[in-house]
Design a protein around this motif. Structure first.
Motif, PDB file in Angstrom:
ATOM      1  N   ASP A 577     -18.137  17.762  25.761  1.00 34.02           N
ATOM      2  CA  ASP A 577     -18.581  17.061  24.528  1.00 34.02           C
ATOM      3  C   ASP A 577     -18.809  15.714  24.929  1.00 34.02           C
ATOM      4  O   ASP A 577     -17.949  14.818  25.019  1.00 34.02           O
ATOM      5  N   SER A 579     -20.084  13.228  22.680  1.00 33.12           N
ATOM      6  CA  SER A 579     -19.965  12.487  21.440  1.00 33.12           C
ATOM      7  C   SER A 579     -18.861  11.389  21.411  1.00 33.12           C
ATOM      8  O   SER A 579     -19.317  10.377  21.024  1.00 33.12           O
ATOM      9  N   GLN A 582     -18.323   6.405  23.545  1.00 33.68           N
ATOM     10  CA  GLN A 582     -19.045   5.411  22.921  1.00 33.68           C
ATOM     11  C   GLN A 582     -20.102   4.552  23.616  1.00 33.68           C
ATOM     12  O   GLN A 582     -20.923   3.770  23.421  1.00 33.68           O
ATOM     13  N   LEU A 586     -26.696   6.470  22.220  1.00 36.68           N
ATOM     14  CA  LEU A 586     -26.687   7.647  21.488  1.00 36.68           C
ATOM     15  C   LEU A 586     -27.758   8.600  21.752  1.00 36.68           C
ATOM     16  O   LEU A 586     -27.281   9.907  21.492  1.00 36.68           O
ATOM     17  N   ARG A 589     -26.104  10.696  24.297  1.00 37.90           N
ATOM     18  CA  ARG A 589     -25.089  11.709  24.156  1.00 37.90           C
ATOM     19  C   ARG A 589     -26.052  12.971  23.524  1.00 37.90           C
ATOM     20  O   ARG A 589     -25.502  14.156  23.409  1.00 37.90           O
ATOM     21  N   GLU A 590     -26.772  12.542  22.570  1.00 38.90           N
ATOM     22  CA  GLU A 590     -27.447  13.742  21.879  1.00 38.90           C
ATOM     23  C   GLU A 590     -28.253  14.702  22.833  1.00 38.90           C
ATOM     24  O   GLU A 590     -28.182  15.897  22.697  1.00 38.90           O
ATOM     25  N   ASN A 593     -25.542  16.606  25.007  1.00 35.13           N
ATOM     26  CA  ASN A 593     -25.003  17.821  24.276  1.00 35.13           C
ATOM     27  C   ASN A 593     -25.667  18.920  24.069  1.00 35.13           C
ATOM     28  O   ASN A 593     -25.323  20.124  24.073  1.00 35.13           O
TER      29      ASN A 593
END
Length: 623
Positions: A577, A579, A582, A586, A589-590, A593
């Motif tokens: 994961d 997510s 930080q 973003l 991470r998307e 994933n």
């Protein structure tokens, strides 16, 4: 009627399905090939040719692994050409013009001789799934057939829709119905699907053409072949292709029908192949060009049917005919059938593992155009790999994955799984960062032993590869160990505008010069005596020359590959994961994933993931 349970069921009998069925069966799996038409197994739906830029390398790799495409390409060839011979060997790409009818016949006969392989003609309309595992397929007659694994190779048939001008009708290709039911099943399971399009040109009657107005395109004077095995032979006779051009008049006539073209009036919204555009797209995108090449290709040894390569279109048939009549040599053209476009369902390949098994359903594999690719060669290679991995999974053996520095097939699959595709994917040499290693001449050195170790490539194939490798290396060593005097060397060097030498030196150094070729060094008595004594064939001579001339480049690329291999060895835990990280963007991470890369190296190739994101990931993994 059927076995109680098959190890592997292959759905679809195109290039992907045929290679998948052959590889699974040859690895000892009880295999069933289900297709809507047994008469059209491995049909060449588009152009009657195999190979080409980067695609020829893929066919050689399929052959080296023990697939059938190279052998069938040789047995059905009517012309052979080695493309890009003026460039370095990393760019050399074999291509054959094929006899379309013989190609399909030879494929069918080879499959029929394959042990462990059954056939059935019907449409598969659904899948049998229990929990997260595939258990078999359902046919349009309501028959359920059990299997431990299923490979979908549906080509352009999933909800296929054919367009010719204002007309459209369901179909997987001209004269054949579309396949329905499977897309709905997969979407219900949570798969993401999309639509793509491809096109094909008109087929014409060669008796109505004036070839004297065209430029003849003969095959190579000394043709080679695709397969590394000696069961096929190079062509002794060849058929020529021809080349002609469109004109501003042809373009004006085509533009008259643009408002009736489904690609321009909005009826087709799906994405077509960027690198094999329709004639409408060419005129629109390259408005500054007043002509485009057309290659007029015979469909076989004896047929009068010709394929107009470069004139792919979905314009109304009357517009196609009127415009083509204005092309030089086509003034009296007669159509066998008009060109058309076809829309079909595909499934973004980021939903797959590197084995081509789906992430959502265990034992379910996708191969070919269902993954958003275009081209026989790309499809065949995926089918081969899916068949291998389905067989290995059923046999509870380790998966078989080719890396980017091992094969164009590895580049193809990694690109699909890691980056996905929003337009039909086509292989090019530029997609491979290790193309000096991935040459068409050494696919057997790279892949045959790997394939033999998993039980696919035959012992005969392995023995032939070892003999060639040993003969090539011995010949290279001969050049490193043998000296030549200035008296013998200088006439040859001067003849090729190469600086003369003042003292004896090793032949390797002279041969490494860019303007000295094999035919030049064979003028040295010791070299010619060696060639004759050891009866070296053209493959060995070519291999030795490449190893001498490009050894520096090859070593450098190997070193680069070894460095990057360290990242390939850094594994990422399953279902990791991203997510909570930080410090990572973003978007990264998307994407990560969604794709769930298995190694840091694969993560670094995901579109939208920056080097900074990879640095953060390495820290997070404790590296």
């Amino acid at each position: 009627m059927f076995l109680d349970e098959y190890d592997v069921i292959v759905v679809g009998g195109g290039h992907a399905g045929s290679e998948a069925a052959a590889s699974a069966a040859n690895m000892g799996s009880k295999t069933l090939l289900i297709t809507m038409s047994l008469q059209n197994i491995a049909q060449m739906s588009c152009n009657p040719a195999m190979g080409g830029i980067a695609k020829g390398q893929i066919v050689r790799e399929i052959d080296a692994l023990g697939g059938y495409s190279g052998i069938v390409s040789d047995t059905s060839a009517i012309q052979f050409k080695m493309l890009n011979k003026s460039k370095g060997p990393a760019m050399w790409s074999p291509r054959v013009q094929s006899d379309r009818m013989r190609f399909a016949e030879d494929w069918r006969l080879m499959l029929e001789k394959t042990k462990n392989l059954d056939f059935y003609q019907e449409m598969v309309s659904g899948l049998i799934i229990e929990g997260e595992e595939i258990k078999g397929v359902k046919t349009s007659l309501g028959i359920e057939i059990k299997a431990k694994s299923v490979i979908l190779t549906n080509g352009t048939f999933l909800n296929g829709l054919i367009h010719i001008g204002d007309k459209n009708f369901g179909g997987g290709r001209a004269g054949e119905r579309a396949a329905t039911g499977i897309t709905a099943d997969l979407v219900e399971l949570g798969f993401e699907s999309g639509r793509m399009k491809t096109g094909t040109p008109p087929r014409v009657d060669g008796r109505s053409l004036d070839f004297s107005k065209m430029i003849e395109q003969p095959g190579d004077e000394v043709p080679a072949k695709f397969s590394y095995l000696d069961i096929t032979q190079p062509l002794k006779n060849q058929r020529s292709c021809h080349m002609t051009y469109t004109s501003t008049q042809v373009h004006d006539l085509l533009r008259e029908g643009f408002d009736r073209s489904p690609m321009f009036n909005g009826r087709i919204e799906s994405v077509g192949p960027r690198y094999c555009p329709s004639i409408e797209d060419k005129i629109n995108r390259f408005a500054d060009k007043d002509r485009h090449q057309l290659f007029v290709e015979p469909e076989g040894w004896n047929t009068v049917e010709y394929y107009v390569n470069g004139f792919s279109t979905s314009l109304p048939e009357d517009v196609q005919y009127k415009a083509l009549k204005s092309v030089a040599g086509f003034e009296n053209v007669k159509f066998f059938r008009p060109g058309y476009a076809i829309e079909y369902d595909y499934f973004p390949p980021t939903q797959l593992k590197h084995t081509l098994e789906t992430k959502l359903v265990k034992g379910l594999y996708f191969a070919g155009q269902i993954n958003g690719t275009t081209g026989y060669e790309e499809a065949a290679s995926q089918g081969l790999m899916a068949g291998i991995n389905a067989a290995l999974k059923v046999q509870e053996r380790e998966e078989f994955i080719l890396k980017r520095d091992e094969a164009y097939i590895g580049v193809l699959i990694d690109d699909l799984i890691t980056k996905g595709t929003e337009e039909p994917y086509r292989m090019f040499t530029s997609r491979a960062e290790y193309r000096t290693l991935l040459r068409q001449d050494n696919a057997d050195f790279r892949l045959t032993e790997k394939s033999y170790n998993i039980g696919l490539a035959s012992e005969k194939r392995l023995k032939r590869m070892h003999e060639k490798k040993e003969a090539s290396q011995n010949f290279v060593n001969f050049f490193k160990e043998t000296s030549v005097s200035p008296e013998e060397a200088n006439p040859v060097l001067e003849e090729n505008n190469s600086a003369s030498v003042k003292q004896s030196g090793k032949m390797f150094k002279l041969f490494a010069r860019p303007n000295i070729a094999m035919q030049d060094v064979r003028k040295f008595v010791a070299v010619e005596n060696y060639v004759q004594k050891h009866q070296l064939d053209e493959e060995v001579l070519e291999q030795a020359e490449i190893q001498v001339k490009y050894s520096g480049y090859i070593d450098k690329e190997k070193n680069n590959a070894d460095k990057l291999q360290r990242l390939e060895n850094l594994k990422i835990p399953a279902n990791f994961d991203y997510s909570p990280i930080q410090s990572m963007s973003l978007e990264a991470r998307e994407k990560l994933n969604k794709i769930q890369p298995t190694t840091v190296s694969q993560a670094s190739r995901v579109s939208g993931v920056s080097p900074a994101d990879i640095s953060v990931l390495l820290v997070y993994l404790g590296r």
